[in-house]
Design an enzyme around this catalytic site. Structure first.
Site, PDB file in Angstrom:
ATOM      1  N   VAL A 180       0.812  -1.214   0.000  1.00  0.00           N
ATOM      2  CA  VAL A 180       0.000   0.000   0.000  1.00  0.00           C
ATOM      3  C   VAL A 180       0.845   1.264   0.000  1.00  0.00           C
ATOM      4  CG1 VAL A 180      -1.966  -1.111   1.107  1.00  0.00           C
ATOM      5  CG2 VAL A 180      -0.234   0.000   2.524  1.00  0.00           C
ATOM      6  N   SER A 233      -7.161   6.845  14.141  1.00  0.00           N
ATOM      7  CA  SER A 233      -6.428   6.611  15.388  1.00  0.00           C
ATOM      8  C   SER A 233      -6.848   7.652  16.408  1.00  0.00           C
ATOM      9  CB  SER A 233      -4.917   6.718  15.133  1.00  0.00           C
ATOM     10  OG  SER A 233      -4.189   6.802  16.349  1.00  0.00           O
ATOM     11  N   TYR A 269       2.584  10.686  12.071  1.00  0.00           N
ATOM     12  CA  TYR A 269       1.448   9.779  12.245  1.00  0.00           C
ATOM     13  C   TYR A 269       0.170  10.568  12.540  1.00  0.00           C
ATOM     14  CZ  TYR A 269      -1.013   5.536  13.756  1.00  0.00           C
ATOM     15  OH  TYR A 269      -1.898   4.492  13.876  1.00  0.00           O
ATOM     16  N   ALA A 327      -0.518  13.587  11.593  1.00  0.00           N
ATOM     17  CA  ALA A 327      -0.926  14.248  10.355  1.00  0.00           C
ATOM     18  C   ALA A 327      -1.633  13.276   9.423  1.00  0.00           C
ATOM     19  CB  ALA A 327       0.291  14.853   9.660  1.00  0.00           C
ATOM     20  N   LYS A 333      -3.159  10.353  10.153  1.00  0.00           N
ATOM     21  CA  LYS A 333      -4.421   9.836  10.665  1.00  0.00           C
ATOM     22  C   LYS A 333      -5.503  10.924  10.744  1.00  0.00           C
ATOM     23  CE  LYS A 333      -3.435   5.499  11.081  1.00  0.00           C
ATOM     24  NZ  LYS A 333      -4.108   4.484  10.254  1.00  0.00           N
ATOM     25  N   ILE A 352      -3.581  -0.584  20.819  1.00  0.00           N
ATOM     26  CA  ILE A 352      -4.087  -1.947  20.666  1.00  0.00           C
ATOM     27  C   ILE A 352      -2.931  -2.917  20.890  1.00  0.00           C
ATOM     28  CG2 ILE A 352      -5.421  -3.506  19.190  1.00  0.00           C
ATOM     29  CD1 ILE A 352      -5.968  -1.108  17.360  1.00  0.00           C
TER      30      ILE A 352
END
Length: 248
Positions: free
Chosen positions: A60, A138, A151, A153, A155, A183
């Site tokens: 991806v 998130s 991260y 930015a 999410k 998690i």
């Protein structure tokens, strides 16, 4: 079974919440297309599920590879009713050390790849009988945190993508997001290790959560199933599953 006869694509299905979602969807009767980079991990997951499961390897973080996911899934499944984008990358980094390349890498995996998959799926669904998409945002889409500029930015972008795509694709296609807190997955293990991996680090990570524990992947999977199968009036939402981290 809630997903009997449904055809579902799960991106990031080889571990963590993505794998838990695949297990739950299979138990609920869905025919699955599982996407990840590791053919070996996907084959192991498919063997475990023992249902109508198709394995597709793709990266991806690579635009050309990512663009093949939805067409291959549709060809394998013979249609598409549901999509879950659970692929993610999260490598802590101080902003003073954060390069443009590292920043873009997180955008590519967490946001651009999500856009490519969700766009292709939504357009296909809109031409047919409709469908439902769930993206993984998130807790850090809603709050800021040091070491996670890239991260956060990416999410936050996922939430914006979800809302805008939901507005444009209604009424035939519903688009929602889940916003998990920490998690108990291999990705979290890697983050804890990056910070030293000590019990003090683990206690600190748990201590910032009002519910005083990490989420289980299966709990997140149940929320994804809810948005896909049990929330027909929900679109454009970002369901917070963070143990309370965004309320303090």
């Amino acid at each position: 079974m809630k997903l009997a006869g449904k055809k579902a694509l799960i991106v990031g299905a080889s571990s963590g919440a993505g794998l838990a979602t695949a297990r739950l969807f299979a138990a609920e009767g869905a025919e699955l297309a599982l996407i990840a980079r590791s053919k070996e991990k996907l084959a192991k997951a498919a063997a475990e599920l023992q249902g109508k499961t198709h394995v597709i390897t793709a990266d991806v973080g690579d635009t050309e590879s990512c663009a093949t996911i939805v067409p291959e899934a549709i060809a394998s499944l013979g249609g598409l009713d549901a999509v879950v984008y659970a692929a993610g990358l999260c490598e802590p980094c101080l902003v003073k050390d954060l390069t443009v390349e590292h920043f873009r890498q997180h955008l590519d995996v967490n946001l651009t790849g999500n856009f490519i998959v969700a766009r292709a799926a939504a357009l296909h669904m809109n031409e047919g009988k409709g469908g439902s998409i769930v993206n993984f945002a998130s807790e850090l889409a809603h709050i800021g945190m040091g070491y996670y500029v890239h991260y956060c930015a990416a999410k936050a972008g996922v939430v914006g993508l979800t809302m805008a795509l939901a507005a444009e694709m209604a009424p035939k296609v519903r688009v929602n997001a889940v916003s998990p807190g920490p998690i108990d997955t291999p990705m979290l293990e890697a983050e804890i290790k990056w910070f030293g991996g000590t019990q003090e680090v683990i206690d600190g990570a748990i201590g910032r959560v009002p519910l005083k524990r990490f989420a289980k992947p299966e709990e997140v999977a149940k929320a994804v199933l809810f948005l896909i199968a049990d929330a027909p009036y929900a679109t454009g939402s970002a369901l917070r599953l963070d143990g309370g981290t965004t309320i303090i």
